[in-house]
Scaffold this active site. Structure first.
Site, PDB file in Angstrom:
ATOM      1  N   SER A  36      -3.392   8.591  -0.423  1.00 56.27           N
ATOM      2  CA  SER A  36      -3.717   8.535   1.005  1.00 56.27           C
ATOM      3  C   SER A  36      -2.517   8.171   1.879  1.00 56.27           C
ATOM      4  O   SER A  36      -2.471   8.538   3.054  1.00 56.27           O
ATOM      5  CB  SER A  36      -4.849   7.533   1.246  1.00 56.27           C
ATOM      6  OG  SER A  36      -4.534   6.268   0.687  1.00 56.27           O
ATOM      7  N   HIS A 260      -3.193   1.529   6.467  1.00 54.38           N
ATOM      8  CA  HIS A 260      -2.439   2.757   6.189  1.00 54.38           C
ATOM      9  C   HIS A 260      -1.530   3.069   7.380  1.00 54.38           C
ATOM     10  O   HIS A 260      -1.792   2.624   8.499  1.00 54.38           O
ATOM     11  CB  HIS A 260      -3.377   3.949   5.961  1.00 54.38           C
ATOM     12  CG  HIS A 260      -3.972   4.006   4.599  1.00 54.38           C
ATOM     13  ND1 HIS A 260      -4.934   3.112   4.177  1.00 54.38           N
ATOM     14  CD2 HIS A 260      -3.743   4.833   3.539  1.00 54.38           C
ATOM     15  CE1 HIS A 260      -5.284   3.403   2.931  1.00 54.38           C
ATOM     16  NE2 HIS A 260      -4.563   4.435   2.529  1.00 54.38           N
TER      17      HIS A 260
END
Length: 283
Positions: A36, A260
């Site tokens: 990811s 993230h």
């Protein structure tokens, strides 16, 4: 005379060798592999297989645009090293083995992998929950002890194996192993905005440093260039002001997955990938 001159010109042109292809020409076929942190979930706009949550503003897309390269983005949220060689089942469909995107004609490969082998997502959630009981302590460090160091070392040979398989499939490709961008500050943190206990901030930050150090060592031992996306990121972590933040917290303020890189973070990673390519050409 005009006809003779034309014939002579054609003869000279045919006899003159074509210029050799430039050694520093842009990569024409680029394969991006990873989890990811490569795919860029929740960053607009999504493209490709829905279950992988790939963004068309992730760093592979930005690098490919800069190089004018043909991109095959196989990255997928949740991927582990094993998903390089096996199909990965997602909530919406199945992603083929990522190494299928690498061929003999591939000239550039980037790989960003290993975090899910260590258990990144579960660690973040566990540490967040533990912080609620001891916000000034170090419950996560107590919970994991040296276990995360062991997981990192166990992941090293798995990453090395992927790099060797990339070289085997694309023997003429330049291979870059991309590290993980800084998530936390060096100390203190910002509880409760980011629910990581004060004592666990340096513990987790050190763990990420160790992860990147392992990746750098593995790259060097397996014919790959390591791209350091952690260095020189002070003041851009999850506790940074919104305008300076390159990664998101557990409650994102910009379109991106929790913990993230956001779109600006992806731009920074792309810049470092391109710089690493240029540096390896000039060496």
């Amino acid at each position: 005379m005009r006809r003779l001159a034309t014939v002579l010109a054609l003869a000279i042109t045919a006899a003159t060798p074509l210029p050799a292809a430039r050694a520093d020409r842009p990569a024409s076929r680029y394969a991006a592999l990873g989890d990811s942190f490569t795919a860029g979930p929740m960053i607009p706009n999504r493209h490709g297989m829905a279950g992988c949550l790939r963004s068309d503003h992730n760093y592979p897309s930005l690098v490919a645009k800069a190089l004018k390269a043909r991109l095959s983005d196989a990255s997928c949220t949740g991927a582990e090293t094993a998903d390089m060689t096996r199909p990965q089942r997602t909530a919406v469909g199945t992603n083929p083995p990522q190494l299928d995107s690498v061929t003999a004609g591939t000239t550039l490969v980037t790989l960003g992998i290993g975090g899910n082998d260590v258990g990144f997502s579960k660690i973040v959630l566990t540490c967040g929950a533990l912080s609620l009981m001891s916000p000034k302590g170090a419950p996560c460090a107590t919970r994991y002890g040296n276990d995360l160091d062991k997981r990192i070392q166990e992941t090293a040979p798995k990453v090395a194996s992927v790099l060797r398989q990339i070289h085997k499939k694309a023997p003429h490709a330049r291979v870059l192993l991309v590290g993980y961008m800084r998530l936390l500050p060096d100390a203190n943190g910002c509880w409760p905005e980011i629910p990581i206990a004060t004592g666990d901030v340096p513990f987790l930050n050190t763990t990420e440093r160790k992860m990147n150090a392992m990746l750098a060592k593995t790259a060097a031992a397996n014919g790959a260039t390591f791209v350091d996306t952690y260095a020189r990121t002070e003041g851009h972590d999850v506790c940074a002001p919104l305008t300076a933040r390159w990664v998101e917290g557990l409650l994102p303020s910009h379109p991106a997955a929790p913990a993230h890189p956001n779109a600006v973070g992806m731009q920074q990673i792309a810049t470092r990938v391109l710089a690493a390519l240029k540096a390896s050409k000039d060496a």
